[in-house]
Structure formats: structure tokens, C-alpha cells
Design a protein around this motif. Structure first.
Motif, short mmCIF file in Angstrom:
data_model
loop_
_atom_site.label_atom_id
_atom_site.label_comp_id
_atom_site.label_asym_id
_atom_site.label_seq_id
_atom_site.Cartn_x
_atom_site.Cartn_y
_atom_site.Cartn_z
N ASN A 157 49.08 -62.74 60.30
CA ASN A 157 48.49 -61.69 60.44
C ASN A 157 47.47 -60.53 59.89
OD1 ASN A 157 51.48 -60.30 58.72
ND2 ASN A 157 51.71 -62.41 58.26
N ALA A 161 47.19 -57.22 61.64
CA ALA A 161 45.84 -56.08 60.57
C ALA A 161 44.81 -56.00 61.74
CB ALA A 161 44.57 -57.34 59.11
N ILE A 166 44.65 -49.25 59.79
CA ILE A 166 45.68 -47.72 58.99
C ILE A 166 46.64 -48.31 59.05
CG2 ILE A 166 42.99 -46.41 58.92
CD1 ILE A 166 45.01 -44.35 59.95
N PRO A 168 51.05 -48.71 56.49
CA PRO A 168 51.47 -49.85 55.40
C PRO A 168 51.24 -51.50 56.35
CG PRO A 168 53.00 -48.09 56.76
CD PRO A 168 51.46 -47.41 56.92
N HIS A 170 48.84 -52.23 58.64
CA HIS A 170 47.70 -53.17 57.85
C HIS A 170 47.99 -53.45 56.87
CE1 HIS A 170 43.41 -53.60 58.11
NE2 HIS A 170 43.29 -52.82 56.93
N ASN A 171 48.07 -52.36 55.40
CA ASN A 171 48.55 -53.40 54.33
C ASN A 171 48.81 -54.29 53.91
OD1 ASN A 171 46.12 -50.38 54.23
ND2 ASN A 171 48.07 -49.69 53.21
N GLN A 172 50.52 -54.16 54.88
CA GLN A 172 51.29 -55.54 54.96
C GLN A 172 50.42 -56.66 55.05
OE1 GLN A 172 53.95 -56.46 52.46
NE2 GLN A 172 54.63 -57.68 53.95
N GLN A 174 47.46 -57.33 55.99
CA GLN A 174 46.22 -57.59 54.61
C GLN A 174 47.10 -58.64 53.09
OE1 GLN A 174 43.64 -54.86 54.37
NE2 GLN A 174 42.37 -55.42 55.67
N ALA A 175 48.01 -57.56 52.64
CA ALA A 175 48.55 -58.45 51.46
C ALA A 175 49.23 -60.31 51.95
CB ALA A 175 49.37 -57.34 51.02
N ARG A 178 45.36 -62.13 52.50
CA ARG A 178 44.93 -62.26 50.67
C ARG A 178 45.78 -63.64 49.85
NH1 ARG A 178 44.20 -56.98 50.44
NH2 ARG A 178 46.26 -56.53 49.48
#
Length: 324
Positions: A157, A161, A166, A168, A170-172, A174-175, A178
Motif C-alpha cells: 500500500n 499511495a 490523490i 480514494p 490514495h486515501n485508502q 494511506q489508511a 497507518r
């Protein structure tokens, strides 16, 4: 507190068995644990003596103290459909793509995509909460790919990322990272006291640390019990046949085997020599594992193989050694 336990190990070390035992150990005293399989081998179903797991979370065991173990065999195609529905509201379109074979095509030609979906589904289970705001599962245990592939599997991931700057995806990605790189996660490696598994464990931990992935502990599985006492081992290592023969004869006499027939001392002496050589190699393996400066746990070899009772026995031993 660690909530996601990723269990890996060289093939043949029993990583799936250890993952199952760990799930039982973590579910004790009223906790709820989800045991996740990502390789499609249905190893969890075999261990818990149940039918093949579908793509749904199903209770498969009750731990001591009333805790529950649920299991999920993650299917990449179904996980992609979930992803399309969750982020793009394409539930019906996703089902149409599946009928056309596009979902299977996408997950087959892009193994990196499969890993994104598999890790994403596991992390979603870690983050999921009920209506009261409490986590649905106290712990999630993942039976992960073997040591040689686990770092890339968990780190995929990060690559996604970087590619998708940018949106969804990318956001998923990164989530997920994390969760995987947080104190909530620990990657445990299973090994044997043999040269190749120990070396692969050492190399695997170095790769995990280089990728900034959190390393948990090392589980030494299938540890065989010692047969001779220290004096007999030393005598065998130094070639003192008389002392070893005396120790073997005494052991046979205590069991009643030496009173009726003359013990075959020659073959027993050869076995004693092989035993001491194995013990020496095992001590070298323990020394290499100690250099890793990580918590280490040992599970004995179950002579009759691992059945459901054996899993509970292993879980008790993990709790006894403080693996929580």
C-alpha cells in the motif's frame, strides 16, 4: 495495545497452526478475535475441523473464559467488489463486471492489487466499530504469506499511495499503512531450530525493520524434548562410550525395559551421538534468535500431530509464556 497480529514464517514451520493457537490465546477471558486467512488454502478450516470457510466472518471456536474466535477466508474478488461498493457505490456495476470476468482478470494479472485488497480487508476489520463505538474485534490475527514475501505483501500500500497521489485509492492505501505501521500491529515470525528456518527468520526481520514495519516476537515451533541428561550429553559429545552406555542402561532399567533383555547399546550409542549433534545445532539456533533482541517463545512438538485439542494446548502455552 497490539490489535493486529500478523503471523508469518518459512513454509513447513507451522505458521498457520501458530496463528490459530494465538487466536485462541487472545480470545480467552471473554475477548473476541478474528482469524484471517489470505492465501486461499483453507488451512484454518482443516485445523478447526470444520467445513471450508466462505467469504464471511463465521464463529469457529470458543476460548477459555467464554471468548470467541471468528474466521474469515478473504477472497480477492469479493474484496474488490466490497471496495467498489464502499468507495464508488458500484455494487451492481461490480457484480456485472464479475459476470464478465473482469474482476477475476484484474486480480489475476495484478498480484499487487490482490495484496492491496487482502491487507485492506484485514485492516478494515481492525478499525471496525459497532453502534456503541466499541471495536467489533478485540484482536485480529492474520495468517500471512511466508517470510520471503511478507514484507512486500504488507508494504504494497505504500507503493500504491505513491502511485495514486490523490483520490480514494490514495486515501485508502494511506489508511491501511497507518494501521500496519502503528503500535496496534505486530509481525510475528514462526521458525524451527534448524539452520535454514532460523536464517530466513533473521533475514525476514531485517527486511521488516528496513521497511519500518513493527516486529513482534519469534515463535520457535515443534521443539523436541531432550532425552538425555546433561552428563550423558557431554559424555556422548566427548565420545565416552562407557558413561553413555551406563546412562542408557539406567534409563532402560527405570522403565523396566532393561531387565528382560540386554539393551542394544551400539545402536543406542549412535542415536545418542546424533541427539547431541542435534542439540548443538539447536543451541546455535537459539543463540542466533537471541541476537535479534526480540521476545521469543517455544512450543513443543506434538507427537501425534495437531488436532483441535492440540491447538488449545498450544494456546495455553502461549498464554503461560506471556504472549499477549
Amino acid at each position: 495495545m497490539t490489535r493486529l497480529h500478523v503471523v508469518s514464517g518459512k513454509g513447513g514451520t507451522g505458521k498457520t497452526t501458530v496463528a490459530a493457537a494465538l487466536a485462541l490465546a487472545l480470545a480467552a477471558e471473554g475477548k473476541r478475535t478474528l482469524l484471517v486467512e489470505v492465501e486461499g488454502r483453507q488451512g484454518i478450516a482443516q485445523l478447526f475441523e470444520t467445513e471450508a470457510l466462505p467469504y464471511e466472518e463465521r464463529k469457529i471456536a470458543v476460548a477459555p473464559g467464554g471468548g470467541e474466535v471468528y474466521a474469515l477466508a478473504i477472497d480477492a474478488e469479493r474484496a474488490l467488489l466490497d471496495y467498489l461498493q464502499m468507495f464508488y457505490k458500484l455494487g451492481s456495476a461490480g457484480r456485472a463486471l464479475k459476470k464478465l470476468g473482469a474482476i477475476d482478470f484484474a486480480t489475476t494479472i495484478a498480484p499487487g492489487l490482490r495484496d492491496v485488497l487482502l491487507t485492506g480487508k484485514a485492516c478494515e476489520a481492525v478499525r471496525r466499530k459497532d453502534r456503541s463505538g466499541s471495536f467489533v474485534y478485540d484482536h485480529v490475527v492474520m495468517d500471512a504469506p511466508p517470510t520471503g514475501r511478507v514484507t512486500r505483501f504488507l508494504n504494497v500500500n505504500d507503493e500504491v499511495a505513491g502511485l495514486a497521489r490523490i483520490g480514494p485509492i490514495h486515501n485508502q492505501a494511506q489508511a491501511v499503512m497507518r494501521v500496519l505501521k502503528s503500535p496496534e500491529t505486530a509481525v510475528h515470525l514462526v521458525t524451527l531450530l534448524e539452520e535454514m528456518p532460523v536464517q530466513e527468520t533473521v533475514d525476514g526481520i531485517a527486511e521488516l525493520r528496513a521497511a519500518n514495519l513493527p516486529v513482534g516476537g519469534v515463535v520457535v515451533n515443534m521443539v523436541r524434548p531432550g532425552i538425555l541428561d546433561e552428563a550423558a550429553v557431554e559424555a556422548a559429545a566427548n565420545g565416552r562410550r562407557t558413561a553413555v552406555a551406563g546412562a542408557l542402561a539406567h534409563a532402560l532399567e527405570r522403565t523396566g525395559s532393561g531387565s528382560a533383555v540386554e539393551p542394544p547399546v551400539g545402536p543406542l550409542l549412535e542415536q545418542a551421538r546424533e541427539h547431541t549433534e542435534r542439540l548443538a545445532l539447536e543451541q546455535q539456533g537459539r543463540a542466533e534468535i537471541a541476537k535479534l533482541d526480540l521476545p521469543a517463545y517455544e512450543l513443543e512438538l506434538l507427537g501425534d500431530g495437531v488436532d483441535l485439542a492440540g491447538l488449545y494446548r498450544m494456546a495455553r502455552e502461549l498464554r503461560k509464556q506471556g504472549f499477549l
